[in-house]
Design a protein around this motif. Structure first.
Motif, short mmCIF file in Angstrom:
data_model
loop_
_atom_site.label_atom_id
_atom_site.label_comp_id
_atom_site.label_asym_id
_atom_site.label_seq_id
_atom_site.Cartn_x
_atom_site.Cartn_y
_atom_site.Cartn_z
N ASP A 110 0.80 -1.22 0.00
CA ASP A 110 0.00 0.00 0.00
C ASP A 110 0.84 1.27 0.00
O ASP A 110 0.31 2.37 0.21
N ASN A 111 2.12 1.14 -0.23
CA ASN A 111 2.97 2.33 -0.23
C ASN A 111 2.53 3.27 -1.36
O ASN A 111 2.52 2.87 -2.54
N PRO A 112 2.17 4.52 -1.05
CA PRO A 112 1.62 5.42 -2.07
C PRO A 112 2.64 5.84 -3.13
O PRO A 112 2.26 6.36 -4.19
N ARG A 113 3.91 5.63 -2.88
CA ARG A 113 4.92 6.02 -3.87
C ARG A 113 4.98 5.04 -5.05
O ARG A 113 5.52 5.38 -6.10
N VAL A 114 4.44 3.87 -4.89
CA VAL A 114 4.45 2.88 -5.97
C VAL A 114 3.34 3.23 -6.96
O VAL A 114 2.16 3.24 -6.61
N VAL A 115 3.71 3.56 -8.17
CA VAL A 115 2.77 3.91 -9.23
C VAL A 115 2.96 2.94 -10.39
O VAL A 115 4.06 2.82 -10.93
N ASP A 116 1.88 2.25 -10.75
CA ASP A 116 1.93 1.26 -11.82
C ASP A 116 3.02 0.22 -11.57
O ASP A 116 3.75 -0.21 -12.48
N GLY A 117 3.17 -0.15 -10.29
CA GLY A 117 4.15 -1.19 -9.94
C GLY A 117 5.58 -0.75 -10.02
O GLY A 117 6.49 -1.60 -10.07
N ARG A 118 5.84 0.57 -9.97
CA ARG A 118 7.21 1.05 -10.11
C ARG A 118 7.53 2.17 -9.12
O ARG A 118 6.62 2.85 -8.62
N LEU A 119 8.83 2.34 -8.87
CA LEU A 119 9.36 3.46 -8.10
C LEU A 119 10.31 4.24 -8.99
O LEU A 119 10.90 3.69 -9.93
N GLY A 120 10.45 5.53 -8.69
CA GLY A 120 11.40 6.36 -9.42
C GLY A 120 12.66 6.61 -8.61
O GLY A 120 12.71 6.33 -7.40
N LEU A 121 13.68 7.14 -9.25
CA LEU A 121 14.92 7.45 -8.53
C LEU A 121 14.66 8.46 -7.42
O LEU A 121 15.25 8.37 -6.34
N ARG A 122 13.79 9.44 -7.67
CA ARG A 122 13.47 10.41 -6.64
C ARG A 122 12.86 9.72 -5.42
O ARG A 122 13.14 10.09 -4.27
N ASP A 123 12.04 8.70 -5.68
CA ASP A 123 11.45 7.96 -4.56
C ASP A 123 12.54 7.32 -3.70
O ASP A 123 12.50 7.41 -2.47
N LEU A 124 13.52 6.67 -4.34
CA LEU A 124 14.59 6.03 -3.58
C LEU A 124 15.44 7.05 -2.84
O LEU A 124 16.01 6.75 -1.79
N ALA A 125 15.54 8.26 -3.39
CA ALA A 125 16.31 9.30 -2.72
C ALA A 125 15.59 9.84 -1.50
O ALA A 125 16.22 10.22 -0.51
N GLU A 126 14.26 9.85 -1.55
CA GLU A 126 13.48 10.47 -0.47
C GLU A 126 12.95 9.47 0.55
O GLU A 126 12.70 9.83 1.70
N MET A 127 12.79 8.21 0.16
CA MET A 127 12.21 7.22 1.06
C MET A 127 13.23 6.78 2.12
O MET A 127 14.43 6.71 1.85
N PRO A 128 12.77 6.43 3.32
CA PRO A 128 13.67 5.82 4.31
C PRO A 128 13.97 4.38 3.90
O PRO A 128 13.11 3.68 3.38
N HIS A 129 15.22 3.96 4.12
CA HIS A 129 15.65 2.64 3.69
C HIS A 129 15.87 1.71 4.87
O HIS A 129 16.30 2.12 5.95
#
Length: 323
Positions: free
Chosen positions: A177-196
């Protein structure tokens, strides 16, 4: 001075003392008392007319002569081991050999089951003790000497001999349910901003993390673990993202609440390699163990190659042979 003038067993003690830089640790390694190792050190000091080990603070360091001696002694004992091993025979069907293998939790998850099936069929009396990677093992030759194999990602500067065994690629794990996932994908900006949530093995970064850094992204690591296996459960129900090997991700996808998402950059291969100390290289039992691990790794590589036949962008580079 001829060889008969000195007990050649002292060469074994000399190697242990110079590698461990500690009388007690050398004694433990050779199953010898501290007083016996101290006696061996005294005899060696008299023979070479050199201290060999000198105390610096609370530790010991090698003298310049000892630094020059160490590679010569290692090579000499290696040749002796190789010569003696040529007369030995290993019968896996009748053997009661016990091996010690160090590997990550990821390798335990994907490699051990098929490996044990092969061993049960070919060598039912053989026992393998599996050990997890602990802090400091990947930077120290001593640990490599204490185990028959260490199976870790290729690239660690372990001494001895190495050979690639199996490969995988990295994917992202997130809560479904992570809202950053759009059409089953993440972008580079998402990986830069998301906690890991990240795996920390030794001092090195994973290949996927190094790839992010080359793209100018430093992962914002909120939680780290000593292995990959717990990461799917940390991702579940949170806004964390974890970059993990795909084989592991697919195994957990069914019962951990997480979704597998491709990385937003070209596939980054993870190559697992087996490392072993050069003094085991010619041993027939060890050769059989390496060949068995190699066969299992090849079968796993063939499985992923079949899955990739229709997706050339996921193709892996050729793996190198023993180095």
């Amino acid at each position: 001075m001829g060889l008969g003038a000195i007990d050649l067993n002292l060469l074994v003690a000399l190697e242990a003392l110079l590698e461990e830089k500690n009388v007690t640790h050398a004694g433990v390694r050779l199953s010898t008392s501290q007083s016996a190792m101290s006696g061996s050190l005294a005899r060696l000091r008299r023979h070479f007319n050199d201290e060999l080990l000198v105390r610096v603070g609370r530790e010991y360091e090698l003298t310049p002569l000892a630094e020059r001696l160490l590679p010569v002694v290692q090579a000499s004992l290696h040749k002796a081991e190789e010569a003696l091993s040529l007369t030995r025979h290993f019968d896996p069907g009748r053997s009661r050999q016990r091996f010690s293998v160090v590997m990550s939790d990821y390798v335990m998850t994907v490699l051990v089951e098929p490996l044990l099936r092969v061993i049960a069929e070919e060598a039912p009396g053989v026992r393998i003790d599996f050990h997890p990677i602990v802090d400091g093992q990947l930077e120290n030759e001593t640990h490599l000497r204490c185990h028959d194999l260490m199976i870790v990602p290729l690239g660690y500067q372990l001494p001895g001999v190495s050979e690639a065994v199996m490969h995988d690629r990295f994917v992202c794990l997130v809560d479904p349910d992570n809202p950053r996932v759009v059409d089953g994908r993440l972008g580079l900006r998402d990986l830069a901003e998301m906690p890991h949530a990240a795996c920390a093995i030794g001092k090195s970064h994973t290949p996927a993390e190094r790839q992010l850094e080359t793209l100018g992204i430093t992962p914002r690591v909120q939680v780290s673990t000593p292995g990959f296996s717990v990461l799917p459960f940390l991702v579940s129900g949170t806004d964390l993202v974890a970059m993990v090997p795909e084989r592991l991700a697919r195994r957990y996808e069914g019962f951990a609440r997480c979704a597998v998402v491709p990385t937003p950059f070209p596939d980054v291969p993870l190559v697992e390699a087996m490392y072993w100390h050069h003094n085991r290289h010619a041993d027939p039992a060890h050769r059989w163990l390496r060949e068995t691990v190699r066969k299992v790794g090849e079968s796993l590589n063939q499985e992923i190659a079949v899955a990739d036949d229709s997706h050339e962008e996921h193709a892996f580079p050729e793996l190198s042979a023993a180095s």
